[in-house]
Write a protein that holds these residues in place. Sequence first.
Motif, mmCIF file in Angstrom:
data_model
loop_
_atom_site.group_PDB
_atom_site.id
_atom_site.type_symbol
_atom_site.label_atom_id
_atom_site.label_comp_id
_atom_site.label_asym_id
_atom_site.label_seq_id
_atom_site.Cartn_x
_atom_site.Cartn_y
_atom_site.Cartn_z
ATOM 1 N N GLU A 36 0.833 -1.210 0.000
ATOM 2 C CA GLU A 36 0.000 0.000 0.000
ATOM 3 C C GLU A 36 0.863 1.254 0.000
ATOM 4 O OE1 GLU A 36 -3.298 0.392 -0.235
ATOM 5 O OE2 GLU A 36 -3.699 -1.747 -0.321
ATOM 6 N N LEU A 37 1.959 1.237 0.758
ATOM 7 C CA LEU A 37 2.863 2.384 0.773
ATOM 8 C C LEU A 37 3.524 2.561 -0.591
ATOM 9 C CD1 LEU A 37 4.221 4.652 2.336
ATOM 10 C CD2 LEU A 37 5.971 3.017 3.043
ATOM 11 N N ALA A 38 3.911 1.476 -1.225
ATOM 12 C CA ALA A 38 4.518 1.561 -2.557
ATOM 13 C C ALA A 38 3.534 2.139 -3.564
ATOM 14 C CB ALA A 38 4.979 0.176 -2.998
ATOM 15 N N LYS A 39 2.282 1.734 -3.490
ATOM 16 C CA LYS A 39 1.266 2.276 -4.393
ATOM 17 C C LYS A 39 1.053 3.769 -4.142
ATOM 18 C CE LYS A 39 -1.217 -2.083 -4.746
ATOM 19 N NZ LYS A 39 -2.445 -2.803 -4.333
ATOM 20 N N ALA A 40 1.045 4.160 -2.872
ATOM 21 C CA ALA A 40 0.874 5.578 -2.542
ATOM 22 C C ALA A 40 2.046 6.391 -3.078
ATOM 23 C CB ALA A 40 0.756 5.755 -1.029
ATOM 24 N N LEU A 41 3.261 5.897 -2.907
ATOM 25 C CA LEU A 41 4.435 6.607 -3.417
ATOM 26 C C LEU A 41 4.419 6.686 -4.937
ATOM 27 C CD1 LEU A 41 7.168 5.184 -1.037
ATOM 28 C CD2 LEU A 41 6.253 7.504 -1.075
ATOM 29 N N SER A 42 3.968 5.626 -5.579
ATOM 30 C CA SER A 42 3.865 5.625 -7.034
ATOM 31 C C SER A 42 2.859 6.667 -7.504
ATOM 32 C CB SER A 42 3.457 4.237 -7.526
ATOM 33 O OG SER A 42 3.260 4.236 -8.903
ATOM 34 N N THR A 43 1.734 6.744 -6.832
ATOM 35 C CA THR A 43 0.711 7.730 -7.181
ATOM 36 C C THR A 43 1.237 9.149 -7.011
ATOM 37 O OG1 THR A 43 -1.046 6.202 -6.530
ATOM 38 C CG2 THR A 43 -1.616 8.536 -6.638
ATOM 39 N N LEU A 44 1.925 9.392 -5.908
ATOM 40 C CA LEU A 44 2.489 10.725 -5.674
ATOM 41 C C LEU A 44 3.561 11.077 -6.691
ATOM 42 C CD1 LEU A 44 2.739 10.767 -1.791
ATOM 43 C CD2 LEU A 44 1.251 12.158 -3.227
ATOM 44 N N THR A 45 4.386 10.111 -7.032
ATOM 45 C CA THR A 45 5.437 10.343 -8.014
ATOM 46 C C THR A 45 4.840 10.712 -9.361
ATOM 47 O OG1 THR A 45 6.922 8.812 -6.880
ATOM 48 C CG2 THR A 45 7.438 9.322 -9.171
ATOM 49 N N ARG A 46 3.802 9.973 -9.771
ATOM 50 C CA ARG A 46 3.145 10.287 -11.035
ATOM 51 C C ARG A 46 2.484 11.664 -10.995
ATOM 52 N NH1 ARG A 46 -0.831 6.316 -11.605
ATOM 53 N NH2 ARG A 46 0.052 5.132 -9.907
ATOM 54 N N ALA A 47 1.940 12.032 -9.843
ATOM 55 C CA ALA A 47 1.286 13.338 -9.720
ATOM 56 C C ALA A 47 2.306 14.472 -9.824
ATOM 57 C CB ALA A 47 0.545 13.427 -8.394
ATOM 58 N N VAL A 48 3.493 14.269 -9.284
ATOM 59 C CA VAL A 48 4.510 15.311 -9.290
ATOM 60 C C VAL A 48 5.244 15.380 -10.629
ATOM 61 C CG1 VAL A 48 6.707 16.036 -8.275
ATOM 62 C CG2 VAL A 48 4.836 15.276 -6.804
ATOM 63 N N TYR A 49 5.669 14.217 -11.119
ATOM 64 C CA TYR A 49 6.503 14.191 -12.313
ATOM 65 C C TYR A 49 5.737 13.896 -13.593
ATOM 66 C CZ TYR A 49 10.356 14.259 -9.057
ATOM 67 O OH TYR A 49 11.224 14.613 -8.076
ATOM 68 N N GLY A 50 4.529 13.442 -13.498
ATOM 69 C CA GLY A 50 3.748 13.126 -14.691
ATOM 70 C C GLY A 50 4.314 11.941 -15.428
ATOM 71 N N HIS A 51 4.126 11.942 -16.711
ATOM 72 C CA HIS A 51 4.657 10.860 -17.549
ATOM 73 C C HIS A 51 6.068 11.243 -17.993
ATOM 74 C CE1 HIS A 51 0.847 8.764 -17.635
ATOM 75 N NE2 HIS A 51 0.254 9.917 -17.868
ATOM 76 N N TRP A 52 7.062 10.774 -17.259
ATOM 77 C CA TRP A 52 8.447 11.157 -17.512
ATOM 78 C C TRP A 52 8.896 10.815 -18.922
ATOM 79 C CZ3 TRP A 52 11.737 7.378 -19.056
ATOM 80 C CH2 TRP A 52 11.335 6.069 -18.802
ATOM 81 N N TRP A 53 8.366 9.746 -19.478
ATOM 82 C CA TRP A 53 8.822 9.307 -20.794
ATOM 83 C C TRP A 53 8.420 10.289 -21.888
ATOM 84 C CZ3 TRP A 53 4.506 8.721 -23.687
ATOM 85 C CH2 TRP A 53 3.324 8.432 -23.012
ATOM 86 N N GLN A 54 7.412 11.113 -21.664
ATOM 87 C CA GLN A 54 7.001 12.076 -22.674
ATOM 88 C C GLN A 54 8.044 13.177 -22.854
ATOM 89 O OE1 GLN A 54 3.105 13.314 -21.484
ATOM 90 N NE2 GLN A 54 2.116 11.681 -22.657
ATOM 91 N N ARG A 55 8.885 13.387 -21.850
ATOM 92 C CA ARG A 55 9.959 14.357 -22.005
ATOM 93 C C ARG A 55 11.056 13.830 -22.935
ATOM 94 N NH1 ARG A 55 10.773 14.888 -15.987
ATOM 95 N NH2 ARG A 55 8.595 14.881 -15.492
ATOM 96 N N TRP A 56 11.195 12.502 -22.980
ATOM 97 C CA TRP A 56 12.218 11.891 -23.809
ATOM 98 C C TRP A 56 11.704 11.575 -25.199
ATOM 99 C CZ3 TRP A 56 17.208 11.161 -22.087
ATOM 100 C CH2 TRP A 56 17.417 11.426 -20.726
ATOM 101 N N TRP A 57 10.454 11.106 -25.268
ATOM 102 C CA TRP A 57 9.847 10.723 -26.532
ATOM 103 C C TRP A 57 8.512 11.441 -26.681
ATOM 104 C CZ3 TRP A 57 11.776 6.809 -23.239
ATOM 105 C CH2 TRP A 57 12.970 6.245 -23.663
ATOM 106 N N PRO A 58 8.511 12.642 -27.203
ATOM 107 C CA PRO A 58 7.277 13.434 -27.243
ATOM 108 C C PRO A 58 6.277 12.970 -28.298
ATOM 109 C CG PRO A 58 9.077 14.610 -28.280
ATOM 110 C CD PRO A 58 9.658 13.371 -27.698
#
Length: 59
Positions: A36-58
Amino acid sequence: MTKRQRAIFAAVRFEGASYAELSQRHGISVEAVQAELAKALSTLTRAVYGHWWQRWWPW
């Protein structure tokens, strides 16, 4: 993020609660608390950084 994920995240980060304490508090196993903690951290990471791969492959 679910209510349980939010509660577990807050307890670990702000209260310093142990996984064993949280497992008893929520009636789940220690492994489930970790998941549950890992899922929460994953959700927060996605909320802060978004889809990181779009910065590399737009495209």
